[in-house]
Design a protein around this motif. Structure first.
Motif, short mmCIF file in Angstrom:
data_model
loop_
_atom_site.label_atom_id
_atom_site.label_comp_id
_atom_site.label_asym_id
_atom_site.label_seq_id
_atom_site.Cartn_x
_atom_site.Cartn_y
_atom_site.Cartn_z
N MET A 57 0.83 -1.18 0.00
CA MET A 57 0.00 0.00 0.00
C MET A 57 0.88 1.25 0.00
O MET A 57 1.90 1.30 0.67
N LEU A 58 0.42 2.23 -0.72
CA LEU A 58 1.13 3.50 -0.83
C LEU A 58 0.41 4.55 0.01
O LEU A 58 -0.82 4.55 0.11
N ARG A 59 1.15 5.45 0.62
CA ARG A 59 0.55 6.50 1.46
C ARG A 59 0.51 7.81 0.70
O ARG A 59 1.50 8.27 0.15
N PHE A 60 -0.69 8.42 0.68
CA PHE A 60 -0.92 9.70 0.01
C PHE A 60 -1.47 10.68 1.04
O PHE A 60 -2.24 10.33 1.92
N TYR A 61 -1.06 11.94 0.90
CA TYR A 61 -1.48 13.00 1.81
C TYR A 61 -2.37 13.96 1.05
O TYR A 61 -2.02 14.38 -0.06
N PHE A 62 -3.52 14.30 1.63
CA PHE A 62 -4.52 15.16 0.99
C PHE A 62 -4.59 16.48 1.75
O PHE A 62 -5.04 16.53 2.90
N SER A 63 -4.16 17.55 1.12
CA SER A 63 -4.16 18.87 1.73
C SER A 63 -4.99 19.82 0.88
O SER A 63 -5.37 19.48 -0.24
N LEU A 64 -5.26 21.00 1.41
CA LEU A 64 -5.93 22.05 0.66
C LEU A 64 -4.98 23.22 0.52
O LEU A 64 -4.26 23.55 1.46
N ALA A 65 -4.98 23.83 -0.66
CA ALA A 65 -4.14 25.00 -0.91
C ALA A 65 -4.96 26.03 -1.66
O ALA A 65 -5.74 25.69 -2.55
N GLY A 66 -4.78 27.28 -1.31
CA GLY A 66 -5.49 28.37 -1.98
C GLY A 66 -6.13 29.27 -0.96
O GLY A 66 -5.49 29.68 0.01
N GLN A 67 -7.43 29.55 -1.16
CA GLN A 67 -8.16 30.41 -0.22
C GLN A 67 -8.14 29.81 1.17
O GLN A 67 -8.07 30.52 2.16
N GLN A 68 -8.23 28.49 1.24
CA GLN A 68 -8.18 27.80 2.54
C GLN A 68 -7.03 26.81 2.48
O GLN A 68 -6.95 25.98 1.58
N ASN A 69 -6.10 26.88 3.44
CA ASN A 69 -4.96 25.98 3.48
C ASN A 69 -5.08 25.04 4.68
O ASN A 69 -5.26 25.49 5.81
N VAL A 70 -4.99 23.75 4.40
CA VAL A 70 -5.06 22.73 5.44
C VAL A 70 -4.07 21.64 5.07
O VAL A 70 -4.05 21.18 3.93
N ASP A 71 -3.21 21.25 6.02
CA ASP A 71 -2.26 20.18 5.78
C ASP A 71 -2.77 18.88 6.37
O ASP A 71 -3.39 18.86 7.43
N ASP A 72 -2.48 17.77 5.69
CA ASP A 72 -2.84 16.43 6.13
C ASP A 72 -1.60 15.78 6.73
O ASP A 72 -0.71 15.37 6.00
N PRO A 73 -1.50 15.66 8.06
CA PRO A 73 -0.30 15.10 8.67
C PRO A 73 -0.26 13.57 8.67
O PRO A 73 0.80 12.98 8.88
N PHE A 74 -1.40 12.90 8.42
CA PHE A 74 -1.45 11.44 8.56
C PHE A 74 -1.50 10.69 7.23
O PHE A 74 -0.89 9.64 7.11
N THR A 82 -20.41 21.48 -0.84
CA THR A 82 -20.73 21.90 0.52
C THR A 82 -20.18 23.27 0.90
O THR A 82 -20.68 23.91 1.82
N GLN A 83 -19.13 23.71 0.18
CA GLN A 83 -18.51 25.01 0.47
C GLN A 83 -18.27 25.75 -0.85
O GLN A 83 -17.14 25.86 -1.33
N PRO A 84 -19.33 26.28 -1.45
CA PRO A 84 -19.21 26.92 -2.76
C PRO A 84 -18.20 28.06 -2.82
O PRO A 84 -17.67 28.36 -3.88
N SER A 85 -17.92 28.68 -1.68
CA SER A 85 -16.96 29.80 -1.68
C SER A 85 -15.54 29.34 -2.04
O SER A 85 -14.69 30.16 -2.40
N LEU A 86 -15.28 28.04 -1.95
CA LEU A 86 -13.95 27.52 -2.29
C LEU A 86 -13.79 27.22 -3.79
O LEU A 86 -12.66 27.01 -4.25
N ARG A 87 -14.89 27.22 -4.53
CA ARG A 87 -14.81 26.93 -5.97
C ARG A 87 -13.91 27.93 -6.68
O ARG A 87 -14.08 29.13 -6.56
#
Length: 67
Positions: free
Chosen positions: A1-18, A42-47
């Motif tokens: 199994m391979l590990r992938f990290y899912f983060s958000l970048a742009g108007q809202q930034n969130v890092d995935d540590p796990f 669910t969050q149209p302002s992020l489009r």
């Protein structure tokens, strides 16, 4: 199994540590697409202002999917 990290970048930034384990890149990419669609719904302002960033650190690869 391979590990992938899912983060958000742009108007809202969130890092995935796990990260999450997937069999391959295609499964991880599809999960990121679903995540981006759910965020857009669910969050149209992020489009158009935020991207889901999928990182595979063992290969130093990054994929971007726009919300």
């Amino acid at each position: 199994m391979l590990r992938f990290y899912f983060s958000l970048a742009g108007q809202q930034n969130v890092d995935d540590p796990f990260g999450l384990a997937f069999e391959n890149e295609l499964q991880a990419f599809r999960a990121a697409e679903r995540f981006a669609r759910e965020l857009a719904s669910t969050q149209p302002s992020l489009r158009g202002t935020t991207s889901v960033v999928v990182t595979r650190k063992d290969r130093d690869e990054t994929y971007l999917i726009g919300v």
